[in-house]
Enzyme design. Structure first.
Site, PDB file in Angstrom:
ATOM      1  N   GLU A   2      32.170  46.714 -15.329  1.00 38.27           N
ATOM      2  CA  GLU A   2      31.432  47.589 -16.243  1.00 38.27           C
ATOM      3  C   GLU A   2      31.135  48.924 -15.545  1.00 38.27           C
ATOM      4  O   GLU A   2      31.403  49.989 -16.090  1.00 38.27           O
ATOM      5  CB  GLU A   2      30.124  46.891 -16.636  1.00 38.27           C
ATOM      6  N   HIS A   3      30.539  48.837 -14.345  1.00 39.62           N
ATOM      7  CA  HIS A   3      30.245  50.033 -13.552  1.00 39.62           C
ATOM      8  C   HIS A   3      31.038  49.962 -12.250  1.00 39.62           C
ATOM      9  O   HIS A   3      31.048  48.917 -11.597  1.00 39.62           O
ATOM     10  CB  HIS A   3      28.763  50.095 -13.152  1.00 39.62           C
TER      11      HIS A   3
ATOM     12  N   GLN B  15      21.515  46.729  -9.655  1.00 41.82           N
ATOM     13  CA  GLN B  15      22.208  45.920 -10.650  1.00 41.82           C
ATOM     14  C   GLN B  15      21.584  44.541 -10.738  1.00 41.82           C
ATOM     15  O   GLN B  15      21.309  44.035 -11.824  1.00 41.82           O
ATOM     16  CB  GLN B  15      23.690  45.808 -10.268  1.00 41.82           C
TER      17      GLN B  15
ATOM     18  N   HIS C 291      18.358  43.441 -12.825  1.00 44.81           N
ATOM     19  CA  HIS C 291      18.336  43.289 -14.292  1.00 44.81           C
ATOM     20  C   HIS C 291      18.005  41.848 -14.698  1.00 44.81           C
ATOM     21  O   HIS C 291      17.099  41.608 -15.475  1.00 44.81           O
ATOM     22  CB  HIS C 291      19.687  43.693 -14.898  1.00 44.81           C
TER      23      HIS C 291
ATOM     24  N   HIS D  89      58.135  48.405 -54.728  1.00 44.64           N
ATOM     25  CA  HIS D  89      57.999  49.461 -53.716  1.00 44.64           C
ATOM     26  C   HIS D  89      59.176  50.436 -53.842  1.00 44.64           C
ATOM     27  O   HIS D  89      58.997  51.659 -53.824  1.00 44.64           O
ATOM     28  CB  HIS D  89      58.009  48.872 -52.301  1.00 44.64           C
TER      29      HIS D  89
ATOM     30  N   ASP E 242      22.466  54.939 -16.005  1.00 38.87           N
ATOM     31  CA  ASP E 242      21.606  54.159 -16.905  1.00 38.87           C
ATOM     32  C   ASP E 242      20.691  55.059 -17.722  1.00 38.87           C
ATOM     33  O   ASP E 242      20.221  54.663 -18.793  1.00 38.87           O
ATOM     34  CB  ASP E 242      20.738  53.187 -16.109  1.00 38.87           C
TER      35      ASP E 242
END
Lengths: 436, 436
Positions: A330-331, A262, A265, A423, A364
């Site tokens: 996220e993960h 991770q 990145h 209406h 991924d």
């Protein structure tokens, strides 16, 4: 200075330290927003001419017209054909698994009849045309092409327009090959806010799309926010994150490598590990120390772990799960021998990797589920990119003459309460059966 | 000046005139955005104190603390109990039908096994806490309470916090009754950007939510845009629209009344009718003339029809359907004896009302499908509010020791292509079977 932050949930300042660790700062910059607003206004007003100006200036590309920036289909297919066997196999294996997962997400039409013979339902249709933004520059991410294009194709989108910046005219052949394999219809070497503006509003050369997906830098993110409403957008991606929750049964070297994967990145990426056993956290920290220097991207990993990484000691499993739900990562890796027993404790995570043999890195590339996931805690309210993002629903209401009468009095009464006489009258006209 | 615009698709300036008619102007105002940014900053910084200041100033409510602005449960249930029989029946009938439709939308978990014994799936969970904004002031819209709260309840949302402004301390009993019936957990008489800010960030008294839904004025819309990311939001609602596509088989009085029912909402509301028969358009125009003066909201209807209404002559049915797809209307009536034959021509519409006996007014109240629909052409890429808006998905990836090995080489190769060595190593560690 330590390699990675250490926190413990029984410390008095834990919530404060965790908040500081999770804080991504104010991602929006008024300067960037103003610059992007100007770019969008120029592209709306001057179309191709503005697009050319910005592309020449920002991407240092020499060209006479925007049409020259379209990558010919022959080049896309040529890039695919030119791949070496292993690379082609990896791409095809990944694409096939992404497709298989996506196909199970496709929503279908349904309808039912109420007690009065009225037919009610939901109709699902694909978007007409979608734009996929693929980052260019230093790194090439063919996986990102697959993850954005394949579900659009599975949804049945009519036309998929991909844009990828090509600074200095250079574009990755792997990215072009992935575009050909995934089934992008047209590819333009355009990038930045100007590419987003062109996709949103159209120019003589670039057709306007209905939705823009895909990650980009701060200018791209700002442009997506600004054109939202004119077109749909996917979420605004923040730095990538992983949280590992474990009872200490994950080999510390494996844990360290999952955190590195991770952290490599970029420096803002976040790697967290939560466990109630302080000795295990020590062992992971030692494994980090032992393996960090051998990493090709050690500098990025070191910066990411020191600034944003964390080994978090929880009181017990329930407390660990509560910390995960607070993070809404996220993960999430549930690194237990029996992760199914832990899953019910988890409320918020973009993707959940179960057990010791499901590293986030599989997700991924080729596990199948999408790698475009909610970041920055937005898993509390949003979902992975999927086929659903490329379809839209329409409600369908089909009353019979008889069945419609059953809805008249409630409609009239509600309209009266809301002070909307037309209406009420529109409903009442259906009270007499066939039209007069 | 004519009552309503007349257009024909065979005129040279048709596309230009249609675009002008559909143009909603630039909805965002930099002045409003700046004012709202200040309100949000104040509520974030000073919490309840700022909320009290703004509520006193903007809603002219005297009170010592925010807790006094919470409507007690006894008052909510009292409002429901105090309803007259007809009103209660209309509310309950509507709520029940909205619930029945919503229940069919609920997404469930699924999973499958790949050829290698890896388990892949999707897990669906409700949002923890949701905020529902209900407009107050001049008009009371209990239908809006039902349409926003019922699907959240069906989704299984943990806690629903409703806010409704009460200018001068006055709040509609019908709105409170609808809140009790639909199952809102807590109701605060708060409104404007300050209510949105409180829901997004929380104060000592107002709990922070994960998503904010519901319509509001320009300040509320701007606030929702600005807090997006911190929380989820539904779409930004524009003026309401209807488009009627017909072969001339709909009684012109019914057609006129269906157009009025849209136009009476407000002067920006849009009522369009598309037909290939010019004589029919004449008859509808005459019916508009004949019935307009009798309408209690004739002034609003007149302004709406003159400014934004249109009777559009198409070349033929296919051309009419193309015009509808160009408009992508919020509400579409397919006023044909056999609407099923026309439906396949339609690509974009929020809700589709089939045949002569399904007026849009049914959809506002009790047909069952949600009345919160994509406006301003956004039906090209977005969907009606539904249970899906109150659930989120997590991907689940569970590889076995054996199955995980099958994903190693593609992951390694892709990671190598992308220059991410720790990804490759993290995958490769799973290549040896059980952890070492």
């Amino acid at each position: 200075m330590s390699l990675i932050n250490r926190l413990a949930s029984d410390q008095a300042d834990f919530e404060q330290r965790l908040s500081a660790l999770l804080d991504r700062g104010d991602e929006q910059s008024r300067d960037i927003d103003a610059r992007v607003a100007e770019i969008i206004a120029q592209v709306r007003a001057r179309g191709d001419a503005a697009l050319l100006d910005y592309t020449r200036e920002l991407d240092q590309i020499r060209c006479g017209e925007v049409a020259e920036l379209e990558v010919p289909a022959t080049r896309l297919h040529g890039a695919l054909e030119a791949l070496d066997g292993e690379a082609r196999q990896a791409l095809e294996f990944s694409a096939q698994r992404i497709r298989e997962y996506a196909e199970r997400q496709r929503e279908g039409d349904w309808h039912y009849e109420d007690d009065y013979g009225n037919r009610l339902g939901q109709r699902v249709t694909p978007l007409d045309r979608v734009g996929v933004y693929v980052p260019g520059g230093r790194a090439a991410y063919p996986s990102s092409v697959l993850m954005n294009v394949v579900p659009a194709r599975v949804a049945g989108v009519g036309e998929i327009i991909m844009v990828v910046p090509a600074p200095g005219g250079v574009v990755s052949d792997m990215v072009l090959a992935a575009a050909a394999l995934a089934g992008a219809d047209r590819v333009f070497t355009l990038g930045g806010a100007q590419a987003v503006a062109a996709l949103a509003y159209g120019t003589d050369t670039v057709p306007p799309v209905d939705k823009i997906v895909g990650p980009g830098n701060a200018y791209v993110a700002s442009a997506k926010r600004q054109v939202f409403g004119q077109v749909g957008i996917d979420s605004i991606a923040g730095p990538s994150e992983v949280a590992v929750l474990t009872d200490g049964s994950l080999d510390p070297e494996w844990a360290a490598m999952d955190l590195f994967a991770q952290a490599e990145h970029d420096e803002m990426a976040q790697s967290l590990l939560v466990c109630s056993d302080p000795d295990y956290l020590d062992r992971v920290e030692k494994a980090i120390e032992a393996h960090l220097d051998g990493q090709p991207r050690a500098d990025i990993i070191r910066a990411s772990l020191a600034e944003r990484g964390g080994l978090i000691q929880s009181r017990d499993l329930a407390d660990g799960a509560a910390i995960i739900n607070r993070i809404a990562p996220e993960h999430l890796e549930l690194a237990f021998a029996d992760p199914e027993a832990v899953l019910p404790l988890i409320r918020h995570a973009g993707a959940i990797f179960m057990g010791h043999h499901s590293p986030e890195a599989f997700g991924d590339y080729c596990a199948g589920p999408n790698h475009v996931l909610p970041t920055a805690g937005t898993a509390r309210f949003s979902s992975p990119l999927g086929v659903q993002d490329f379809q839209k629903r329409s409600s369908v209401i089909h009353c019979s003459a008889h069945g419609g009468r059953a809805l008249v009095s409630a409609s009239e009464k509600m309209a009266e309460i809301e002070g909307l006489a037309a209406h009420a009258r529109s409903a009442a006209l259906r009270g007499g059966g066939e039209q007069g």
